[in-house]
Design an enzyme around this catalytic site. Sequence first.
Site, PDB file in Angstrom:
ATOM      1  N   CYS B  34      46.025  40.186  44.822  1.00 33.33           N
ATOM      2  CA  CYS B  34      45.564  39.902  43.463  1.00 33.33           C
ATOM      3  C   CYS B  34      44.474  40.877  43.039  1.00 33.33           C
ATOM      4  CB  CYS B  34      45.133  38.453  43.310  1.00 33.33           C
ATOM      5  SG  CYS B  34      43.760  37.991  44.323  1.00 33.33           S
ATOM      6  N   CYS B 103      37.771  35.301  38.944  1.00 31.95           N
ATOM      7  CA  CYS B 103      36.811  36.183  39.639  1.00 31.95           C
ATOM      8  C   CYS B 103      35.542  35.412  40.009  1.00 31.95           C
ATOM      9  CB  CYS B 103      36.420  37.365  38.763  1.00 31.95           C
ATOM     10  SG  CYS B 103      37.808  38.413  38.318  1.00 31.95           S
TER      11      CYS B 103
END
Lengths: 391, 143
Positions: B34, B103
Site C-alpha cells: 500500500c 496514513c
Amino acid sequence: MIYLDNAATTPVRPEVFEEMKPYFTEHFGNASSIYSIAKDSKKAMDKARKQVADAIGAKPEEIFFTGCGSESDNWALKGTADALSKKGKHIITTKIEHHAILHTAEFLEKHGFEVTYLDVDKYGFINIEELKKAIRDDTILISVMFANNEIGTIEPIAEIGKIAHERGILFHTDAVQAMGHVKIDVNKMNIDMLSISGHKLGAQKGIGVLYKRNGIKISQLIHGGAQEQQQRAGTENIPAIVGLGKAAELAVKEMDETNARITKLRDKLINGLLEKIPYCSLNGHPSKRLPGNVNMSFDFIEGESMLLMLDMKGICASSGSACTSSSLDPSHVLLAIGLPHEKAHGSLRFTIGRENTEEDIDYVIETLPPIVEKLRAMSPLYEDFLKKNKQ
Amino acid sequence: MEYSDKVMDHFTNPRNTGEIPDADGTGTVGNVKCGDIMKMDLKIENDIIKDAKFKTFGCGAAVATSSMATELIKGKNVDEAMDITNKAVMEALDGLPPIKVHCSCLAEEAIHAALWDYSQKTGRKIKGLKKPVNDIEELHLDD
C-alpha cells in the site's frame, strides 16, 4: 513554473485560441439553425471535421465529435457491444488501457459480455501470438490503445488491425495519447474506430472525436437530436470543434520537427537522471515510446513525496503511486509490466510538451537528485537496504 | 487534494527523523504494497518517553503524521502515549484529506508497535496495548 505533465493536459495553443475566439460571441449560431450566422457555424465545423480527418487519413464523414476522449471510448465499446451482441459477446483488450476502456469493459462484463485482458511484457507490449490465441468465434471487438499514457509504449497497431480484419473483427484504438505525436493512418493501420481527446494536443478540454470507418454501424451512446449524422446527439461545441481542427492540423504539420526536438529532450532527461541518481530505472521501452514520455522508478521512496517536493521547486509532474490516486493500489500499468509494488509507488512521470526547453530539462536533472537523497535519508527501506549490503 | 499548512510544514521540515541506536522500543508497521512503511524508535527512561525518531517510506501525509506523532509522544509516560490516537495526530495537523486518513492510522500503529516492543523487553504492562497486527519483523524489498 516548469510544466512537465503534458500527458495529463496541455495548454490551448495561442494559434488555436485565436481561431476559436470568433465562435464564442460573434458566430455563436446553433449549427442546426437555418439563418446565416448558423451557416457560419456549420461551415466552421465542416472545416474542422476535414482537418481532423486529414490528420489521420480518414474521410470527413467518418469523424464524429464527442464530449471527450472517455466518451469516445465508451461509445466505441458500448456501441459495438450493443450492436453486435447477437453476433457474439466477447471483447479483447489489454491490462494497460486507460480506465475509460477498462471500466467500460468491466461494465460490459456485468451485462453479460466476456472480456479478455491481454498481458503485456516488461516494456508494455502485447504479444501478437497471445492476441491470436485469444480470438474466438464470438469475438466482436479488439480494443488496444495506440500509445500508453503512463509509460508511453507504442503498440504494434497496424499488425493488430491486420489480425482483427483477417478474422472479421472490429478494431478500436484509444489514440488519446498518440494523436499529434505519432503518425496515424487509419487505412494503412486497419483501424475501424479511434478515440481522440482535444486537450492532449493543444485544443481545449471537453472535446473529443470518435473516428468510425464508413459502413460500421454501432449503437448510439448519446440519444437526442440529429447532430453528427444522427449518431451523437447534443448541440455541437463549435469553438471547441474549431480549436480541435486547428490543433490537429498544426500537430501533424509540425510533427517531424517537434518530435525530433522533444525526443532529444526526453533522452537527455532519461540519461541525465540515470546518470545522477543511483537505484533508479526507466519504465517502458527505451525508444519505442512517445517522444515526450519519461517514466522512471526511484527505489526506496514514494512518488507523491517526490511530486510535492518537485512542486515546491516549481516542477509539475505526476506519479503512478497509489497516494496520487484515490485507491491504495499503485498504477495498474506499472504492475502489468511486472514492477513490484514499491517500484510502482516510487515512480515519476515527466511528459515533455512543445513548450519545454533544454533549460527546463537541465533544471529537473539538477533539482531531482537532492530530493531523492532527502527522501531516502528518511526511508526505512533504504536503511534496510544499506544494512543488508553491509553484511 | 490539498494538504493543510501544518501537514506541509511537517512534510517539508519533518521533526525527529532518523534512528535511535540504543532504542528501548522499536516498531515498524505498514507494507510496501500500500506504499506506506513507518518505523519508530523510542528512548524510554523511568516510563517517560525521552526521545522518539522515525523513518518513513510514504506520501506527504505519511511523513507528516510520523513527524507529528513523534512530537506528540515525546515527554509522555508510556500510559499517556496510548492517548496519541490517529485522531489526535490528525487534529494536530489540522486534518487530512479523506483518502489519507489511513496514513494517520499507521502513525498510531507505529506508536503501539514500538510500545509493544518496549513492553515485551521490560515486562512493563501498558493498559489497552495489544500486539500490533501488522508489525514487520524484517523488511523484504523483493517480495
